[in-house]
Write an enzyme that holds these catalytic residues in place. Sequence first.
Site, PDB file in Angstrom:
ATOM      1  N   SER A   1       1.809 -68.469 -10.851  1.00 34.11           N
ATOM      2  CA  SER A   1       1.384 -68.071  -9.518  1.00 34.11           C
ATOM      3  C   SER A   1       0.502 -69.147  -8.892  1.00 34.11           C
ATOM      4  CB  SER A   1       0.706 -66.695  -9.586  1.00 34.11           C
ATOM      5  OG  SER A   1       0.591 -66.126  -8.302  1.00 34.11           O
TER       6      SER A   1
ATOM      7  N   ASP B   1      10.409 -60.263  -6.661  1.00 32.54           N
ATOM      8  CA  ASP B   1       9.010 -60.663  -6.499  1.00 32.54           C
ATOM      9  C   ASP B   1       8.579 -60.461  -5.044  1.00 32.54           C
ATOM     10  OD1 ASP B   1       6.538 -61.984  -6.344  1.00 32.54           O
ATOM     11  OD2 ASP B   1       7.145 -63.496  -7.802  1.00 32.54           O
TER      12      ASP B   1
ATOM     13  N   HIS C   1       6.525 -59.922  -9.838  1.00 32.72           N
ATOM     14  CA  HIS C   1       5.613 -61.055  -9.959  1.00 32.72           C
ATOM     15  C   HIS C   1       4.908 -61.101 -11.317  1.00 32.72           C
ATOM     16  CE1 HIS C   1       3.683 -64.440  -8.014  1.00 32.72           C
ATOM     17  NE2 HIS C   1       2.494 -64.007  -8.397  1.00 32.72           N
TER      18      HIS C   1
END
Length: 165
Positions: A63, A113, A144
Amino acid sequence: MNFLGVRGNVNENGANRFFKRIAEGVFDMEDLRYRTTELAEFIKTASEKYNFSLETTFLLGYSNGANIAANAMLGVQNIAIGAILLHAMVPSRDSADLSLAGKHIFMSAGTFDPLVPKFETEELYQIFQEKGASATINWEQSDHRITHSELAAAEKWLANIQVIS
């Protein structure tokens, strides 16, 4: 094998991040540039201090960490031989004019996601390819979160990379 863990030093509501953002999916570009330079200098200094070669180093991030790792690969000459980017977005559309020939990029993303749209992953993949990197995308039927299967895919990918030191 050597490992160097790095924690972001930007605090966002009690969570460590590598750079500031203005909103979900909207990066503070000035801070991203500054923090990428800061991270690159830290990695270079650590490589000298702990005696490891950047020519055999891979960046790994998830991320926010994947976004700064991608930005470093796209903007810092010879920071690493490659990267494993889990759920990354295009960090900047103003990347340096660097050749990534000989660099290896593994990207993994979730088809569901909500934070990283599929087009972002595909655009980042295309940017790496256009710059000459050997890039791979692994799609997971997930959101995610990091999955066991994507870690296994990254491990398998890494095991097949030939790095000459």
